[in-house]
Design an enzyme around this catalytic site. Structure first.
Site, mmCIF file in Angstrom:
data_model
loop_
_atom_site.group_PDB
_atom_site.id
_atom_site.type_symbol
_atom_site.label_atom_id
_atom_site.label_comp_id
_atom_site.label_asym_id
_atom_site.label_seq_id
_atom_site.Cartn_x
_atom_site.Cartn_y
_atom_site.Cartn_z
ATOM 1 N N ILE A 107 0.986 -1.194 0.057
ATOM 2 C CA ILE A 107 -0.114 -0.054 -0.124
ATOM 3 C C ILE A 107 0.911 1.184 -0.049
ATOM 4 O O ILE A 107 1.936 1.197 0.786
ATOM 5 C CB ILE A 107 -0.942 0.067 1.154
ATOM 6 C CG1 ILE A 107 -1.762 1.161 1.126
ATOM 7 C CG2 ILE A 107 -0.040 0.174 2.474
ATOM 8 C CD1 ILE A 107 -3.170 1.243 2.085
ATOM 9 N N ILE A 138 4.992 -1.137 2.785
ATOM 10 C CA ILE A 138 4.601 0.216 2.457
ATOM 11 C C ILE A 138 5.263 0.686 1.471
ATOM 12 O O ILE A 138 6.713 0.717 1.412
ATOM 13 C CB ILE A 138 4.775 0.953 4.031
ATOM 14 C CG1 ILE A 138 4.174 0.350 5.284
ATOM 15 C CG2 ILE A 138 4.165 2.462 3.652
ATOM 16 C CD1 ILE A 138 2.682 0.190 5.003
ATOM 17 N N LYS A 139 4.457 1.358 0.441
ATOM 18 C CA LYS A 139 5.374 1.839 -0.846
ATOM 19 C C LYS A 139 5.745 3.323 -0.553
ATOM 20 O O LYS A 139 4.791 4.154 -0.420
ATOM 21 C CB LYS A 139 4.368 1.568 -2.032
ATOM 22 C CG LYS A 139 4.130 0.074 -2.428
ATOM 23 C CD LYS A 139 3.218 0.010 -3.793
ATOM 24 C CE LYS A 139 4.005 0.479 -4.978
ATOM 25 N NZ LYS A 139 3.272 0.198 -6.209
ATOM 26 N N ILE A 140 7.144 3.627 -1.045
ATOM 27 C CA ILE A 140 7.604 4.943 -0.757
ATOM 28 C C ILE A 140 8.345 5.246 -1.988
ATOM 29 O O ILE A 140 8.930 4.341 -2.403
ATOM 30 C CB ILE A 140 8.461 4.889 0.528
ATOM 31 C CG1 ILE A 140 7.886 4.889 1.793
ATOM 32 C CG2 ILE A 140 9.214 6.401 0.291
ATOM 33 C CD1 ILE A 140 8.689 4.572 3.150
#
Length: 360
Positions: A107, A138-140
């Site tokens: 996400i 967690i997408k960064i």
């Protein structure tokens, strides 16, 4: 054994690049896991914008959120988080049997804050806590402003999917951010064996941009290079992955950050539907595909062994030819990174506008 299983034998995990409430509640996602050997899911703002703007799967929750006085941003993230959490639960068996290697669901942080380190870290921590599943990532984005936040998130024990990587130069910075983050995580007392990360290297968009420039040059030599840059760029990235991680001194028990091939649905119908799969198969990688590409691989295969481990020389030759033709590669990658963030911001903004209308 399907062709997707064959791909796994070569070392490439297949993740689905799509998620929606309908996929989950209808049983489709479970079916895809069972029948198509999919072992993970990635999402992005464009995927959620498409999912939430059609059908009635979200109507009941929208009504609840409206009654609770939720803001537009709160509503969108509440629904996204629920979808990701439920998808994580469907992948629990794969997550456990692979010891955290697969069974992952990603996400993404709000693309509008990609230049703000502190805001990106704060939202990464919030999403990690609210999804509350060990197999979430967690997408960064790998923008200059967010690179330090990648290190910060890993140092907090958060598994990170670094997204929107286009150039090998930027990828070197991503690996450096990862290594520093894992070292800090160990120093902070986290069990680094539980922290996993992937680096999402975009493929087809590179061909779209470079093909356009080759067609503008128009020579036979230029036209012959169409459809080769995306694969060569990813193969060069894999060589960097091997170079840097073979030399890295990671904390005991730490995992390497796997390369993930993203944007692997072909944009040019003249290219084989499996181009960005068969030419990017090899050890310790992930390929996240739209379902149409998964189906093409299942039907056609076209696999011909490990196409990554010994590909650097041929890939370098492609880039030497591009440079000799005058293709400004630095400009290509800057355009792609800027467009990548802008497209996700646009998708997110459209979703917020649509959700605001529905909440009203």
């Amino acid at each position: 054994m399907s062709h997707i299983d064959d791909l796994a034998q070569l070392g490439t995990s297949t993740w689905l690049d799509d998620l929606s409430r309908e996929r989950i509640t209808s049983g489709n996602l479970s079916q895809v896991i069972e029948e198509k050997s999919v072992v993970g899911v990635t999402t992005n703002p464009a995927i959620f914008a498409a999912a939430m703007s059609k059908g009635d799967s979200y109507d009941a929750q929208i009504a609840e959120l409206k009654a609770a006085g939720a803001s537009v941003d709160q509503a969108v993230y509440a629904m996204s988080i629920d979808d990701v959490r439920n998808a994580c639960d469907l992948f629990t068996g794969i997550f456990e049997s692979s010891n955290g290697y697969d069974g992952r669901v990603s996400i993404e942080v709000d693309p509008r804050i990609s230049a703000d380190r502190d805001a990106t870290l704060a939202q990464a921590k919030e999403l990690w806590a609210k999804v509350d599943r060990p197999n979430v990532m967690i997408k960064i984005p790998a923008t200059p402003g967010s690179l330090p936040a990648i290190t910060d998130a890993l140092a907090e024990g958060i598994s990170v999917n670094v997204t929107l990587i286009f150039s090998v130069a930027r990828y070197r910075e991503v690996i450096a951010a990862f290594i520093e983050g894992i070292k800090q995580a160990a120093a902070n007392g986290h069990d680094v064996s539980k922290i996993h990360s992937v680096a999402s290297f975009f493929v087809s968009r590179v061909d779209v941009e470079i093909d356009k420039r080759l067609e503008a040059i128009g020579s036979d030599e230029a036209l012959a290079l169409r459809g080769k840059a995306g694969v060569a760029n990813a193969q060069r990235a894999y060589a960097v992955y091997k170079e840097l991680f073979d030399a890295a001194e990671l904390p005991e028990g730490a995992n390497t950050q796997r390369p993930l091939w993203a944007s692997t649905g072909v944009k040019n119908p003249a290219y084989a539907a499996t181009l960005y799969v068969s030419e990017l198969a090899g050890p310790n990688t992930v390929n996240t595909m739209p379902e149409g590409t998964i189906d093409a691989v299942l039907e056609q295969g076209n696999l011909h062994g490990d196409t990554l481990s010994n590909s650097a020389a041929e890939a370098d030759a492609v880039f030497s030819q591009l440079e000799a033709l005058g293709v400004d590669l630095a400009d290509v990658f800057q355009v792609l990174e800027t467009e990548g963030v802008d497209k996700f911001v646009a998708s997110w903004s459209e979703l917020l506008e649509s959700m605001e209308a529905r909440l009203k």
